[in-house]
Design an enzyme around this catalytic site. Structure first.
Site, PDB file in Angstrom:
ATOM      1  N   CYS A  28      -1.284   2.884  -9.914  1.00 22.26           N
ATOM      2  CA  CYS A  28      -0.866   1.482  -9.829  1.00 22.26           C
ATOM      3  C   CYS A  28      -2.064   0.548  -9.853  1.00 22.26           C
ATOM      4  CB  CYS A  28      -0.085   1.264  -8.544  1.00 22.26           C
ATOM      5  SG  CYS A  28       1.229   2.455  -8.350  1.00 22.26           S
ATOM      6  N   LYS A  41       4.170  -8.970  -9.302  1.00 22.90           N
ATOM      7  CA  LYS A  41       3.779  -7.584  -9.020  1.00 22.90           C
ATOM      8  C   LYS A  41       2.354  -7.297  -9.502  1.00 22.90           C
ATOM      9  CE  LYS A  41       3.439  -3.329  -8.335  1.00 22.90           C
ATOM     10  NZ  LYS A  41       4.180  -2.194  -7.952  1.00 22.90           N
TER      11      LYS A  41
HETATM   12  N1  SAJ Z   1      -8.464   1.895  -1.539  1.00 23.33           N
HETATM   13  C1  SAJ Z   1      -9.791   1.635  -1.213  1.00 23.33           C
HETATM   14  N2  SAJ Z   1     -10.028   0.730  -0.234  1.00 23.33           N
HETATM   15  C2  SAJ Z   1      -9.030   0.081   0.432  1.00 23.33           C
HETATM   16  C3  SAJ Z   1      -7.699   0.346   0.085  1.00 23.33           C
HETATM   17  C4  SAJ Z   1      -7.441   1.257  -0.911  1.00 23.33           C
HETATM   18  O1  SAJ Z   1     -10.715   2.195  -1.789  1.00 23.33           O
HETATM   19  O2  SAJ Z   1      -9.353  -0.722   1.321  1.00 23.33           O
HETATM   20  C5  SAJ Z   1      -8.156   2.842  -2.623  1.00 23.33           C
HETATM   21  C6  SAJ Z   1      -7.318   4.043  -2.179  1.00 23.33           C
HETATM   22  O3  SAJ Z   1      -8.110   5.039  -1.618  1.00 23.33           O
HETATM   23  C7  SAJ Z   1      -6.681   4.440  -3.495  1.00 23.33           C
HETATM   24  C8  SAJ Z   1      -6.444   3.105  -4.189  1.00 23.33           C
HETATM   25  O4  SAJ Z   1      -7.328   2.192  -3.571  1.00 23.33           O
HETATM   26  O5  SAJ Z   1      -7.556   5.229  -4.263  1.00 23.33           O
HETATM   27  C9  SAJ Z   1      -5.021   2.573  -4.093  1.00 23.33           C
HETATM   28  O6  SAJ Z   1      -4.478   2.824  -2.807  1.00 23.33           O
HETATM   29  P1  SAJ Z   1      -3.546   1.820  -2.014  1.00 23.33           P
HETATM   30  O7  SAJ Z   1      -3.128   2.509  -0.770  1.00 23.33           O
HETATM   31  O8  SAJ Z   1      -4.215   0.513  -1.844  1.00 23.33           O
HETATM   32  O9  SAJ Z   1      -2.352   1.525  -2.987  1.00 23.33           O
HETATM   33  P2  SAJ Z   1      -1.285   2.464  -3.803  1.00 23.33           P
HETATM   34  O10 SAJ Z   1      -1.802   2.598  -5.198  1.00 23.33           O
HETATM   35  O11 SAJ Z   1      -0.961   3.696  -3.076  1.00 23.33           O
HETATM   36  O12 SAJ Z   1      -0.002   1.502  -3.790  1.00 23.33           O
HETATM   37  C10 SAJ Z   1      -0.104   0.185  -4.323  1.00 23.33           C
HETATM   38  C11 SAJ Z   1       0.529  -0.789  -3.304  1.00 23.33           C
HETATM   39  N3  SAJ Z   1       0.202  -2.159  -3.659  1.00 23.33           N
HETATM   40  C12 SAJ Z   1      -0.319  -3.010  -2.766  1.00 23.33           C
HETATM   41  O13 SAJ Z   1      -0.601  -2.700  -1.637  1.00 23.33           O
HETATM   42  C13 SAJ Z   1      -0.554  -4.409  -3.234  1.00 23.33           C
HETATM   43  C14 SAJ Z   1       2.031  -0.573  -3.250  1.00 23.33           C
HETATM   44  O14 SAJ Z   1       2.646  -1.539  -2.411  1.00 23.33           O
HETATM   45  C15 SAJ Z   1       2.615  -0.663  -4.662  1.00 23.33           C
HETATM   46  O15 SAJ Z   1       4.024  -0.460  -4.653  1.00 23.33           O
HETATM   47  C16 SAJ Z   1       1.977   0.422  -5.483  1.00 23.33           C
HETATM   48  O16 SAJ Z   1       0.581   0.150  -5.559  1.00 23.33           O
HETATM   49  C17 SAJ Z   1       2.594   0.411  -6.866  1.00 23.33           C
HETATM   50  O17 SAJ Z   1       3.441   1.280  -7.136  1.00 23.33           O
HETATM   51  O18 SAJ Z   1       2.290  -0.504  -7.644  1.00 23.33           O
END
Ligand code: SAJ
Length: 398
Positions: A258, A204
């Site tokens: 996360c 994870k």
């Molecule tokens: N973000 C970027 N660029 C990207 C993707 C995301 O700047 O290309 C930013 C988003 O705007 C946000 C942050 O990253 O601020 C996180 O967003 P996210 O959509 O990537 O992830 P979370 O935090 O909503 O959810 C993540 C997920 N993990 C993965 O995709 C590996 C989810 O599957 C997990 O269950 C969750 O963390 C968790 O609970 O750990």
């Protein structure tokens, strides 16, 4: 026999899990330390925004299979879905896991299964959950099973991913692994993989670290491109045409509870070795200040600029402001009195610090339009209306 389940922590993971299991026929007791949360759920209402969750909770409560309360109760299966934040010193705060484990200990009996779903540092399932149960007098030798099955759902898609995602299940021993994996197999359509508790924990952390490091690359590229007057979005689009390149999107920083947190657990466990992971965290954490400097350099051209700040949430189409880089940026702009701020966040009704304004008003009055979150309302903005504005688009959507 009907399975009884007790879920500790009714937040973004616990509430969907509890409600889902209730609608699948389990007798579920949802436990939360907040009596406000408990009362809301027992009224068949929700305290968090997530697509379709209100419908699921309503159906779970009305079926009679979901009841919320502030204290745990006896059950066959216990879920621990409490927060595991990071402290200011970048070390994990496992106090919620500890107190949830203590709270269930008086009810845990031989044959019961305890599943930790909260994301946690390597070793937590054995060294904290199992050890706490033993400390609290639970006779684990009599067939109490303990396993880690990290939640992996994406906010905004929780109810879909809860069912469809593959799951990684790692027990403290073979019977624990098997019992936990079999439990999930009844309800999920994704594949369930069996491993050890430590490996499940590290899997994870690795998933979220992978994403953080890759976003850091994108964020660093965006800063380099800005220096050279190159459009980073065009750059990434073209580079991603290579069959083995897949760069993520730059943004105003990385938020949420996360991805901006979990890599620190890896760093804390191997401070000397985790050099790239630490640097990626720092690159992402510095991005909000870079955006603030960008706004300041544009604002300098005006006597009294009006700045429309579009979005406060940590990512698109959610109401969650936890660890949001957008919020951080707006606070810095306000603190430094950079201009008159008009703040728009369509996913929340009000905010304790800021007056929120409708999108049309913010856009109409803005000299500078600062897009911080790629909410669907902002993506739909009419380019014609923006022609005379200075646009700082941190998400590349305008
Ligand atoms: N973000 C970027 N660029 C990207 C993707 C995301 O700047 O290309 C930013 C988003 O705007 C946000 C942050 O990253 O601020 C996180 O967003 P996210 O959509 O990537 O992830 P979370 O935090 O909503 O959810 C993540 C997920 N993990 C993965 O995709 C590996 C989810 O599957 C997990 O269950 C969750 O963390 C968790 O609970 O750990």
């Amino acid at each position: 026999m009907q399975q009884s389940v007790c879920v500790l922590g009714l937040g973004y993971i616990g509430l969907p899990t509890a409600s889902f299991l209730a609608t699948k026929g389990c007798k579920v007791t949802g436990v939360d330390v907040s009596s406000e949360v408990v009362e809301t759920i027992n009224r068949a209402e929700v305290h968090i925004q997530e697509p379709e969750l209100d419908v699921l909770v309503r159906s779970a409560v009305h079926s009679g299979n979901l009841k919320a309360q502030t204290e745990p109760t006896a059950a066959n299966v216990f879920f621990i879905t409490v927060p595991t934040p990071v402290r200011d010193d970048r070390n994990p705060d496992l106090s919620y896991v500890k107190s949830a484990t203590r709270a269930i200990a008086p009810f845990v009996e031989p044959g019961n299964l305890v599943i930790l779903e909260s994301t946690c540092p390597i070793g937590t399932t054995e060294d904290l959950v199992l050890e706490t149960l033993i400390e609290e007098g639970v006779d684990v030798q009599q067939g109490v099973m303990v396993a880690h099955c990290p939640e992996r759902v994406l906010p905004g898609r929780i109810l879909i991913e809860l069912v469809q995602n593959d799951r990684i299940v790692g027990g403290i021993d073979a019977p624990s692994t098997k019992a936990a994996a079999d439990f999930y197999r009844q309800f999920v359509s994704g594949e369930v993989f069996e491993t050890s508790a430590k490996l499940a924990e590290m899997t994870k952390l690795t998933e979220n670290t992978f994403r953080d490091v890759n976003i850091a690359l994108a964020n660093e590229l965006s800063v380099i491109c800005d220096k050279h007057g190159i459009d980073v979005w065009e750059l990434i689009r073209l580079a991603n045409r290579h069959p083995r390149v897949s760069i993520l999107n730059p943004g105003p920083g990385v938020g949420g509870h996360c991805i901006a947190v979990d890599p620190w657990f890896v760093v804390a466990s191997a401070p000397e070795e985790a050099r790239l992971i630490r640097t990626a965290r720092e690159v992402n954490d510095e991005k909000p200040s870079w955006v603030v400097d960008k706004v300041k350099s544009k604002a300098d051209r005006f006597k009294a600029p009006t700045i429309a700040c579009l979005g406060l949430a940590f990512k698109a189409d959610v109401d969650d402001l936890r660890q949001s880089p957008a919020l951080d940026i707006v606070r810095q702009l306000q603190r430094d009195e950079v201009g008159r701020l008009m703040i728009c966040e369509p996913n929340i009704k009000s905010h304790p610090e800021f007056d929120l304004v409708p999108l049309s008003e913010a856009v109409a009055e803005a000299d500078i339009l600062l897009l911080l979150v790629d909410h669907r309302e902002f993506k739909a903005l009419n380019a014609q209306r923006l022609q005379d504005k200075i646009i700082i688009d941190t998400r590349g959507v305008l």
